[in-house]
Scaffold this motif. Structure first.
Motif, PDB file in Angstrom:
ATOM      1  N   PHE A 104      -3.227  19.206  -4.250  1.00 37.62           N
ATOM      2  CA  PHE A 104      -2.818  17.512  -3.740  1.00 37.62           C
ATOM      3  C   PHE A 104      -3.871  17.018  -3.588  1.00 37.62           C
ATOM      4  N   SER A 105      -4.699  17.489  -2.778  1.00 33.07           N
ATOM      5  CA  SER A 105      -5.838  16.528  -2.287  1.00 33.07           C
ATOM      6  C   SER A 105      -6.931  16.380  -3.383  1.00 33.07           C
ATOM      7  N   LYS A 106      -6.995  17.668  -4.224  1.00 32.99           N
ATOM      8  CA  LYS A 106      -7.881  17.488  -5.258  1.00 32.99           C
ATOM      9  C   LYS A 106      -7.631  16.489  -6.526  1.00 32.99           C
ATOM     10  N   PHE A 107      -6.232  16.493  -6.520  1.00 30.04           N
ATOM     11  CA  PHE A 107      -5.509  15.738  -7.620  1.00 30.04           C
ATOM     12  C   PHE A 107      -5.553  14.105  -7.300  1.00 30.04           C
ATOM     13  N   ALA A 112     -12.577  16.644   5.512  1.00 25.43           N
ATOM     14  CA  ALA A 112     -11.433  15.764   4.440  1.00 25.43           C
ATOM     15  C   ALA A 112     -11.974  15.337   3.200  1.00 25.43           C
ATOM     16  N   VAL A 113     -11.204  15.577   2.147  1.00 22.16           N
ATOM     17  CA  VAL A 113     -11.643  15.215   0.728  1.00 22.16           C
ATOM     18  C   VAL A 113     -11.256  13.727   0.633  1.00 22.16           C
ATOM     19  N   PRO A 114     -12.580  12.762   0.209  1.00 20.91           N
ATOM     20  CA  PRO A 114     -12.320  11.518   0.058  1.00 20.91           C
ATOM     21  C   PRO A 114     -11.402  10.951  -1.056  1.00 20.91           C
ATOM     22  N   PHE A 115     -10.435  10.012  -0.826  1.00 17.18           N
ATOM     23  CA  PHE A 115      -9.720   9.758  -1.993  1.00 17.18           C
ATOM     24  C   PHE A 115      -9.698   8.203  -2.113  1.00 17.18           C
ATOM     25  N   VAL A 116     -10.161   7.309  -1.278  1.00 18.12           N
ATOM     26  CA  VAL A 116     -10.224   5.681  -1.610  1.00 18.12           C
ATOM     27  C   VAL A 116     -11.242   5.350  -0.601  1.00 18.12           C
ATOM     28  N   ALA A 117     -12.041   4.438  -1.355  1.00 14.72           N
ATOM     29  CA  ALA A 117     -13.154   3.472  -0.622  1.00 14.72           C
ATOM     30  C   ALA A 117     -12.656   2.177  -0.224  1.00 14.72           C
ATOM     31  N   ALA A 135      -4.014   9.696 -10.764  1.00 12.40           N
ATOM     32  CA  ALA A 135      -4.006   9.160  -9.437  1.00 12.40           C
ATOM     33  C   ALA A 135      -4.898   7.962  -9.130  1.00 12.40           C
ATOM     34  N   GLN A 136      -6.236   8.177  -9.276  1.00 11.50           N
ATOM     35  CA  GLN A 136      -7.426   7.265  -8.942  1.00 11.50           C
ATOM     36  C   GLN A 136      -6.847   5.965  -9.827  1.00 11.50           C
ATOM     37  N   ASN A 137      -6.253   6.065 -10.924  1.00  5.90           N
ATOM     38  CA  ASN A 137      -6.201   4.697 -11.862  1.00  5.90           C
ATOM     39  C   ASN A 137      -5.033   3.857 -11.340  1.00  5.90           C
ATOM     40  N   LEU A 138      -4.290   4.295 -10.418  1.00  5.80           N
ATOM     41  CA  LEU A 138      -3.254   3.765  -9.607  1.00  5.80           C
ATOM     42  C   LEU A 138      -3.757   3.045  -8.341  1.00  5.80           C
ATOM     43  N   GLU A 191       0.783  -1.191   0.000  1.00  5.08           N
ATOM     44  CA  GLU A 191       0.071  -0.184  -0.053  1.00  5.08           C
ATOM     45  C   GLU A 191       0.870   1.356   0.012  1.00  5.08           C
ATOM     46  N   ASN A 192       1.961   1.233   0.723  1.00  2.00           N
ATOM     47  CA  ASN A 192       3.001   2.142   0.759  1.00  2.00           C
ATOM     48  C   ASN A 192       3.532   2.718  -0.671  1.00  2.00           C
ATOM     49  N   ALA A 193       3.549   1.492  -1.350  1.00  2.00           N
ATOM     50  CA  ALA A 193       4.225   1.542  -2.869  1.00  2.00           C
ATOM     51  C   ALA A 193       3.156   2.106  -3.777  1.00  2.00           C
ATOM     52  N   THR A 194       1.857   1.954  -3.400  1.00  2.00           N
ATOM     53  CA  THR A 194       0.702   2.502  -4.209  1.00  2.00           C
ATOM     54  C   THR A 194       0.755   3.861  -3.933  1.00  2.00           C
ATOM     55  N   ILE A 195       0.640   4.216  -2.642  1.00  2.00           N
ATOM     56  CA  ILE A 195       0.487   5.508  -2.526  1.00  2.00           C
ATOM     57  C   ILE A 195       1.733   6.475  -2.931  1.00  2.00           C
ATOM     58  N   LYS A 196       2.970   6.109  -2.881  1.00  2.00           N
ATOM     59  CA  LYS A 196       4.039   6.641  -3.437  1.00  2.00           C
ATOM     60  C   LYS A 196       3.796   6.736  -5.089  1.00  2.00           C
ATOM     61  N   SER A 197       3.224   5.881  -5.744  1.00  2.00           N
ATOM     62  CA  SER A 197       3.175   5.926  -6.993  1.00  2.00           C
ATOM     63  C   SER A 197       2.202   7.299  -7.379  1.00  2.00           C
ATOM     64  N   MET A 198       1.048   7.376  -6.485  1.00  2.00           N
ATOM     65  CA  MET A 198       0.105   8.293  -6.530  1.00  2.00           C
ATOM     66  C   MET A 198       0.848   9.673  -6.616  1.00  2.00           C
TER      67      MET A 198
END
Length: 419
Positions: A315-318, A136-141, A325-328, A49-56
């Motif tokens: 950053f939050s909006k992106f 907070a701006v939602p970014f993952v469900a 970002a979301q595709n990752l 998950e850390n790797a995923t977030i870093k890619s985003m």
């Protein structure tokens, strides 16, 4: 966050000092104003998950080369360490926070603007809202489904569950009982252990009423859910006891044919599930109303400078709405969760095209969300500790029909004290 709550004493002690932790002048302590476009970002997760977030984050920096993001991966005790950093005047500019934990943190976050129309799920759109204000701006469900071994159903003479229509909780229990066989080390269970909080919602109950003013877990639905969980681990039950399951990987039990169903199956397991034989294993909806969904959002610190706030908002909006970002969020190697915008759902489902990942999306769209409750973490931590110590949901022996109404009264006292 994961369902385990932080210790109530930590929450109460640190929350008492949160007002002092915030710098209302808008300047970060020690910030001279240099490199003001740079921001820090705190989050939790596994190595994958850390790797995923870093890619985003890397995708964001490519799109916005003028803004540097310093990542702060907190590998354990996330909420406790986040509170410690806030209390010490070293709050991250942006912090990942779950909707379940937000009520205990929102006072240190700036109100944010959330475009509700950007999200395909109403539950996601309101996940960062506390008492009418978005923090907070939602970014993952992180919705839940059920993984099943189809051969267990056919061997028991049962139809394989639908990939779109959930079993009723009654039919699930009946099927789990029928698929349980054998004894000792060769026993096959109809289900992995049930999570009480999840089963409570699936079976029609809830912790609170719709507006969060009354505790309801001790009503008939709550007692019925507790009885199902307790009965499931009795000698003639359909799930392994907490002792039998301790230290065991229930996903491996599913793969080995030791459990027929794996409820409470989160998207972080997608890459492992994709490696299984799709002719034998499938993803289907959770029974009944489904389980509570976690939505992780991004909160911006009150202590951030004006320039940092601007960068943090970008950053939050992106992270929240940009397909770059979301595709990752999901890949064949790792999945953090389900995208919150419609344009990225095709990329999500391509991470495991033979699996029914649409079940996760359906669970996001139809999720039942819990109301805002002040001191939610403290209340539910107190409740869960007592329930587990007193009933066979944990290590106790008392009848849930006796215990739950007493705990509901305690819950109501705590809830009323917050008014």
């Amino acid at each position: 966050m994961l369902r385990t709550a932080v210790t109530a004493a930590i929450v109460v002690g640190c929350m008492a000092s949160l007002a002092a932790c915030s710098n209302e002048s808008g300047a970060t302590p020690g910030d001279s104003g240099d490199d003001s476009a740079s921001i820090s970002f705190a989050y939790w997760g596994s190595n994958e998950e850390n790797a995923t977030i870093k890619s985003m984050v890397a995708a964001f920096e490519r799109a916005h080369p003028d803004i540097h993001v310093e990542t702060n991966w907190i590998q354990s005790d996330y909420e406790q360490k986040l509170q410690t950093s806030i209390a010490g005047g070293d709050a991250p500019t942006v912090a990942a926070i779950s909707n379940t934990s937000l009520p205990s943190f929102f006072t240190v976050f700036k109100p944010v603007t959330v475009d509700k129309s950007a999200y395909y799920s109403p539950a996601v759109a309101k996940a960062g809202n506390v008492d009418g204000t978005d923090y907070a701006v939602p970014f993952v469900a992180k919705s839940k489904v059920m993984a099943i071994d189809k051969t267990s159903f056919t061997k028991a003479g049962l139809p394989v569950p639908s990939g779109t229509t959930p079993l009723s909780t009654r039919d699930f229990v009946a099927a789990a009982r029928k698929m349980t066989s054998g004894s000792g080390s060769s026993k096959v269970y109809g289900s992995a252990p049930l999570w009480y909080d999840g089963w409570l919602l699936a079976d029609g109950g809830s912790y609170y009423n719709a507006d969060g003013t009354k505790c309801t877990m001790g009503d008939a639905a709550g007692i019925r859910a507790a009885k199902t969980v307790v009965d499931s681990v009795k000698p003639n039950g359909f799930a392994p006891t907490s002792i039998a399951a301790q230290g065991q990987d229930m996903f491996q039990w599913l793969a080995q044919g030791k459990v027929a169903t794996l409820p409470d199956f989160g998207p972080w397991n997608i890459s492992k599930f994709a490696a299984l034989d799709s002719s034998r294993f499938a993803l289907v909806p959770m029974p009944g109303r489904g389980e509570p969904m976690e939505v992780d959002g991004l909160g911006i610190a009150k202590s951030a400078s004006a320039a940092q706030v601007k960068s943090a908002e970008t950053f939050s909006k992106f992270m929240s709405t940009d397909p770059a970002a979301q595709n990752l969020l999901a890949s064949q190697k790792s999945a953090l969760g389900v995208p919150v915008v419609d344009d990225s759902l095709a990329a999500f489902k391509s991470a495991a095209p033979k699996a029914n990942l649409q079940a996760f999306v359906d669970a996001v769209e139809h999720a039942v969300t819990t109301p805002y409750v002040k001191n939610k973490v403290q209340i539910e931590s107190t409740f869960s500790t007592a329930l587990n110590s007193r009933t066979a949901i944990g290590t106790g022996h008392e009848d849930p029909a006796t215990v739950l109404p007493q705990l509901q009264d305690k819950c109501q006292q705590m809830l009323d004290a917050t008014k």
